[in-house]
Enzyme design. Structure first.
Site, mmCIF file in Angstrom:
data_model
loop_
_atom_site.group_PDB
_atom_site.id
_atom_site.type_symbol
_atom_site.label_atom_id
_atom_site.label_comp_id
_atom_site.label_asym_id
_atom_site.label_seq_id
_atom_site.Cartn_x
_atom_site.Cartn_y
_atom_site.Cartn_z
ATOM 1 N N LYS A 107 0.820 -1.223 0.000
ATOM 2 C CA LYS A 107 0.000 0.000 0.000
ATOM 3 C C LYS A 107 0.850 1.269 0.000
ATOM 4 O O LYS A 107 0.431 2.308 -0.505
ATOM 5 C CB LYS A 107 -0.908 0.013 1.229
ATOM 6 C CG LYS A 107 -1.956 -1.093 1.234
ATOM 7 C CD LYS A 107 -3.054 -0.835 0.244
ATOM 8 C CE LYS A 107 -4.181 -1.847 0.358
ATOM 9 N NZ LYS A 107 -5.181 -1.654 -0.709
ATOM 10 N N GLU A 129 -9.560 6.017 2.973
ATOM 11 C CA GLU A 129 -10.389 4.981 3.586
ATOM 12 C C GLU A 129 -9.499 3.778 3.820
ATOM 13 O O GLU A 129 -8.452 3.647 3.171
ATOM 14 C CB GLU A 129 -11.553 4.630 2.670
ATOM 15 C CG GLU A 129 -11.264 3.566 1.625
ATOM 16 C CD GLU A 129 -10.128 3.896 0.663
ATOM 17 O OE1 GLU A 129 -9.328 2.990 0.395
ATOM 18 O OE2 GLU A 129 -10.009 5.037 0.195
ATOM 19 N N SER A 395 1.705 -9.713 -0.646
ATOM 20 C CA SER A 395 1.334 -8.298 -0.601
ATOM 21 C C SER A 395 1.610 -7.620 0.726
ATOM 22 O O SER A 395 1.798 -6.413 0.781
ATOM 23 C CB SER A 395 -0.151 -8.155 -0.942
ATOM 24 O OG SER A 395 -0.935 -8.915 -0.034
#
Lengths: 414, 258
Positions: A107, A129, A395
């Site tokens: 991210k 968010e 991830s």
């Protein structure tokens, strides 16, 4: 199969895909994408588009972005040959280690890029968010790094199951707003962030966390996350001299997967597999597998595949992984499935947790529950393809999931 | 015979001819209960010039807490676009004022754009307002509604640039929905002078009546807006009146007195 394309359309769109024709000038990926937003947001989206056109291909901006990736995020992340999993699965397995990126997941690539972009566009504050909390933590960190005020919307259900990340966001200086409307998970948090943005479209930059939403967000996120696939491709070639037979990644909205897949799209010998949250079963409301079980529709700014009923009402989802618990999927994935370039499968909660435990035992790596869906899907592939070379996008790391893992895998009370 | 979209424009124009702005009321279909929906509609129609019926949606991103709440309650009772159209089509008598449906795009897509216009006509619906459908994406719906003379109302906002404002006013049908603020529905607004200037600008360039909505709750706001618009739209405040079990017609009539 949810393809809404005829065979001819599908073939033509695959050809265009391989010519980098998507998104087109209307923000479409074939039939998917677009920008379905309230009129109040149109000028802000127009400004964002202008900023994207100007900066995402600008040498100075990219230099600044890559300097942050190298000096602060810790890129390139390693490509680890997973010896233990390779021997257990009878395949050759490599892990692209986004778990080793700063703040613990892919991210951060997107957040630092978007907050840099927001500064160029003159934004006064950042909103975001978050589902599992990783995008919230990444955005809070990027805002601290670049000195921007940050507000993160998070569903009340997710706040409870991802409490450590709530604390991290607060320590990093972000305000965390609990969302108690709707399903109180990621989708409700996106709704709330959109409402905030509608209230101050001039001064607020909405740092969207996945490859979803109105154009140009799916494009921005793909461009910023493609660093994963570019690095992985180079590293794989350097370590093995060939390309992998299969690359696999988990999909919620699909940012880590599109980042890994995109630089490999033209490598026709490389198969791709996206793994969605299969939850506890195939029924509506039992999973978050929009590609496997969804139908076309418009949610939160784009036309894609959605988990909805016959009246177009979006359904609640279920997954052990907060990060995959979303009833839609990025429009580019909907196209990749429709033209047959990527295969998508669902992995149920229990299989993902089993794969997580196996990765811990065999590799000394605690993966995020999200990433464990990719591990489980890759393992299924390995069983059917002995000796295959498999690259898995890991991830993120699983520290944030400890409370779930304590109750689900260790038998401790929550 | 007047087309449905012209009927909306004329209803607003003739109401506004007396010097008071036309009154447009928004109600969420089947809220607080499915039973009595038509009676409620008739009671409200007596007090207003146009009615917007809200089609409940699971993710109403342009709406504030009141309308979100009413949407959720209506959905819990099984209200759907299909149900609304069927109720209206089967009604023995319809409200005398034009009816619009306010719906997010996805319920319309799920219903099927190709069968929407005929179903709308059978139900006595004159047009649609779709808050998540900007001009650039509205071609398919607009084309199908045009075939039956149904309106697709465009929204403008205080941040809409001048050239776009002109284009949206030209492109709108029925009336132009002028959002009074940047924000979701339901917040009370003081209506600053620059909002009035923007409304006046819109009215000057628009071939259609301009109605102001979002955040209109009381008679003072209506009086302040009156010289600048052809109509006012009342939504959240009315839904709250209904939620409290008060008389909606009395609330609406009070907005006009002044």
């Amino acid at each position: 199969m949810n393809s809404i394309l005829s065979e001819d359309e599908s073939r033509a769109m695959l050809a265009k895909l391989l010519e980098d024709a998507y998104p087109d000038d209307r923000g479409r990926y074939g039939p998917f994408g677009g920008r379905y937003v309230p009129e109040t947001l149109v000028p802000a989206i127009d400004r964002l588009q202008a900023g994207v056109d100007r900066y995402l291909r600008d040498a100075d901006f990219l230099e600044e972005f890559h300097a942050e990736l190298a000096g602060w995020v810790g890129r390139p992340t390693p490509l680890t040959h997973a010896r233990g999993l390779s021997s257990r699965w009878g395949a050759q397995v490599w892990l692209k280690r986004e778990d080793l990126a700063h703040t613990g997941a892919h991210k951060i690539n997107n957040s630092i890029g978007q907050v840099l972009l927001a500064k160029k566009l003159g934004a006064r504050r950042i909103i975001a968010e978050t589902g599992a909390g990783q995008h919230g933590v990444a955005t809070a960190a990027a805002c601290a790094r670049l000195d921007m005020p940050c507000t993160v919307y998070m569903g009340a259900v997710d706040m409870a199951r991802q409490a450590p990340n709530v604390g991290r966001m607060k320590l990093l200086g972000a305000g965390v707003v609990p969302v108690t409307s709707g399903d109180r998970t990621l989708r409700a948090a996106v709704d709330e962030a959109l409402r905030d943005w509608v209230s101050d479209p001039d001064g607020t930059y909405y740092c969207l966390g996945s490859a979803i939403g109105p154009h140009p967000y799916p494009y921005i996120v793909r461009e910023l996350q493609s660093v994963i696939g570019r690095e992985a491709r180079e590293q794989f070639l350097a370590q093995t001299g060939v390309l992998p037979d299969l690359i696999a990644a988990c999909i919620g909205g699909g940012s880590n997967a599109i980042g890994l897949f995109h630089p490999f799209l033209k490598d026709s010998e490389v198969q791709m597999l996206g793994l969605e949250a299969g939850g506890i079963g195939a029924g509506l409301g039992q999973n978050a597998a929009s590609l496997a079980h969804g139908t076309p529709g418009v949610l939160q700014g784009c036309y894609s595949l959605l988990l909805q009923d016959e009246h177009g009402q979006i359904q609640e989802t279920q997954s052990v992984s907060a990060g995959l618990d979303y009833p839609g999927v990025g429009p580019e994935h909907a196209l990749l499935m429709s033209v047959g370039r990527v295969r998508y499968e669902a992995v149920e909660d229990t299989d993902a947790l089993e794969a997580l435990a196996e990765c811990c035992a065999a590799e000394g790596i605690l993966p995020a529950i999200e990433s464990s869906h990719a591990l489980a899907g890759a393992r299924r592939y390995a069983q059917a393809h002995p000796g295959a070379r498999i690259l898995i996008g890991l991830s993120g790391r699983g520290d944030k999931d400890m409370s779930t893992l304590q109750s689900r895998l260790l038998g401790e009370k929550e | 015979m007047m087309s449905p979209q012209t009927r909306i424009s004329e209803a607003i124009r003739s109401a506004a001819a007396g010097g008071q702005p036309a009154l447009v009321a928004y109600v969420t279909a089947g809220f607080p209960r499915r039973e009595g929906f038509l009676e409620q509609l008739h009671a409200i129609a007596e007090a207003v010039d146009v009615i917007e019926i809200g089609v409940p949606f699971s993710d109403p991103m342009a709406d504030g807490p009141t309308i979100q709440r009413s949407n959720r309650a209506a959905l819990a009772q099984g209200v759907s676009l299909q149900w609304i159209l069927a109720e209206l089509a089967a009604a023995e008598r319809r409200p005398a004022v034009p009816i619009l449906l306010m719906s997010y795009l996805n319920p319309l897509l799920a219903y099927g754009l190709e069968r929407l216009p005929d179903a709308a006509l059978r139900a006595g619906v004159s047009g649609f307002i779709v808050p998540d459908l900007p001009y650039e994406e509205c071609g398919p719906l607009r084309q199908t509604l045009d075939t039956r003379g149904l309106a697709l109302v465009q929204l403008i906002t205080p941040v809409t640039p001048p050239a776009r404002l002109q284009m949206l006013c030209d492109y709108s049908r029925g009336f132009v929905y002028a959002v009074t603020m940047t924000g979701t529905t339901g917040k009370s607004v003081a209506i600053p002078q620059n909002t009035l200037d923007y409304l006046q600008r819109a009215r000057r360039v628009s071939p259609l009546p301009v109605c102001a909505g979002f955040g209109i709750r009381g008679r003072e706001q209506v009086s302040r807006l009156a010289p600048y618009v052809d109509g006012v739209i009342v939504g959240s405040a009315l839904v709250e009146v209904i939620e409290r079990g008060e008389d909606p017609a009395a609330f609406l009539q009070a907005l006009r007195r002044g």
